[in-house]
Motif scaffolding. Structure first.
Motif: not given
Length: 467
Positions: A36-56
């Motif tokens: 799992t993870g948390s962050d205040q703001n996640i920018y591209e390309p990492m936002a799509s990268f994490l979403a693609g990995k289906k990480i919570d």
């Protein structure tokens, strides 16, 4: 420390949006851990990268994000005391560590570690070196502070003996103020260059030199220190006897020397004795990056032909002179550059690629150094190869005393005095309006930012497409 990780099944990353944190989290997921993870703001390309990995990934920091009591909390170096999750981990005696600690004890120890360091070019050099090993069947583990186009992610952990990692001099965590690269057990240490940066943690250039000297001390006697012999800031640091040293560069005194350099609009060529290398990257900085890769790869037993074969198929890195699209006849390029030298070298390379086109540079002062006045004068000269410049408002100004801030109005004044057609526009909407009014088909726009910059890339392409 090894025992610390022997029985973990779940890991929570506080500050997961950082490039290295996100990459490591994905690699842990691939190894079978609950992540799992948390962050205040996640920018591209990492936002799509994490979403693609289906990480919570939870938006924002909250004690409830740790209510499941993960076996281990990895705390990113952007996290400070007062962060709710850091405080919760301390209050409840949860096991926690920094990302570099996790890497050192759980992934690097026992491997042959190749660490790429330097103020500029770390991500490109690490990506290129990793691809040379991968292309030649060596299956390396790696961690890169970006997304190489030859791989689907910036980290991978394998059973091979090789670990290739980008070595950042930034500090490790709020509870460990040593540079990250101190943890990486270098067998081979590459030092590309050295300049003042990270004004929020280093007082001056001497402080930066000191942390690099600590890193260099870690190279074993059966390892190799591979340093840029043309960089005067490195000269004293490379004068060591505890390990083998090889210098690379363009001057005659270097052991790994490039000559007959040829810079083209889409590629670069250089020679070493008895071999010519061709690289599908542009500019002198990338030639030096490639030369460091040649020196390291040959030391590890790879041949010139094996290295060139990998160069032929290297496809670059996201956010490093990355063409995001063409709309209305205008090419929009994204670049991570946030130091005057990096901006200058990128624009020099773009001028090689686009010799007759009008080049626009849009710059967001976002890093902890460029938000400050440290590089006020240097930034004015960094845009020499741009025809027009737009400076946005510096990020997070409320965190800096007025007397420490970059003065964008003065920067624009200096740029206009150099006939650069510069403008200071505080927000994305005003920048879009300015560009739409003044842009011409055939122009090239390079956007410099190490953050999301309000989604300006997609918004600009959409606006230009309506023209």
């Amino acid at each position: 420390m090894v025992e610390m990780f022997s029985d973990i099944k779940s890991v929570h990353f506080v500050g997961i949006g950082g490039t290295a944190m996100a990459a490591a989290a994905a690699a842990m997921l691939d190894k079978g851990y609950a992540v799992t993870g948390s962050d205040q703001n996640i920018y591209e390309p990492m936002a799509s990268f994490l979403a693609g990995k289906k990480i919570d990934v939870r938006s924002g920091y909250d004690e409830r994000n740790l209510s499941h009591k993960p076996d281990l909390v990895v705390i990113g170096n952007a996290i400070s005391r007062g962060n709710p999750e850091a405080e919760y981990a301390l209050d409840h005696k949860l096991r926690y560590c920094s990302l570099p600690e996790l890497l050192k004890e759980y992934f690097i120890r026992g491997k042959r570690s190749l660490v790429v360091s330097g103020t500029h070019g770390k991500t490109t050099t690490t990506s290129l070196l990793t691809w040379v090993f991968e292309h030649n069947g060596l299956n390396p583990s790696f961690l890169i502070g970006g997304i190489p186009n030859n791989f689907s992610q910036g980290a991978r952990f394998t059973d091979s003996e090789w670990f290739i990692i980008e070595g950042d001099e930034y500090d490790t965590a709020f509870f460990d103020k040593r540079s990250k690269f101190i943890h990486y057990l270098p067998e081979i240490a590459i030092v590309n260059n050295l300049e003042f940066d990270h004004a929020d943690i280093f007082d001056d250039l001497d402080a930066v030199k000191k942390t690099f000297s600590h890193f260099i001390r870690l190279v074993p006697r059966n390892g190799l220190l591979l340093g840029n012999g043309d960089d005067p800031n490195l000269a004293a640091l490379l004068d060591v006897t505890h390990c083998p040293v090889k210098k690379f560069g363009l001057d005659e005194h270097n052991a790994v020397r490039a000559f007959n350099l040829r810079y083209g609009p889409t590629a670069t060529e250089f020679e070493i004795p008895s071999f010519k290398f061709h690289l599908n990257l542009v500019g002198e900085l990338n030639a030096r990056n490639a030369l460091a890769v040649v020196g390291a790869a040959k030391h590890c037993g790879l041949s010139n032909k094996q290295i060139q074969s990998a160069f032929d198929t290297f496809r670059g890195i996201k956010r490093r002179m990355e063409v995001r699209g063409i709309a209305g006849g205008v090419t929009v390029i994204d670049d991570f550059g946030h130091h005057p030298t990096a901006i200058r070298e990128t624009l020099k390379a773009l001028r090689l690629r686009y010799p007759r086109e009008k080049i626009w540079a849009i710059f967001e002062p976002r890093s902890n150094t460029t938000r400050r006045k440290v590089f006020q004068a240097e930034l004015a000269s960094a845009f020499a190869d741009a025809d027009a410049v737009v400076i946005s408002e510096a990020a997070r100004l409320d965190q800096l005393p007025v007397e420490e801030r970059l003065n964008p109005e003065q920067l624009v004044h200096d740029l206009n005095a150099a006939k650069k057609n510069a403008a200071y526009l505080s927000d994305v909407d005003s920048i879009l309006a300015h560009i739409a009014k003044n842009i011409q088909a055939g122009d090239v726009i390079c956007i410099f930012s190490n953050g999301g910059f309000g989604g300006i890339h997609a918004k600009l392409l959409q606006r230009l497409g309506r023209r």
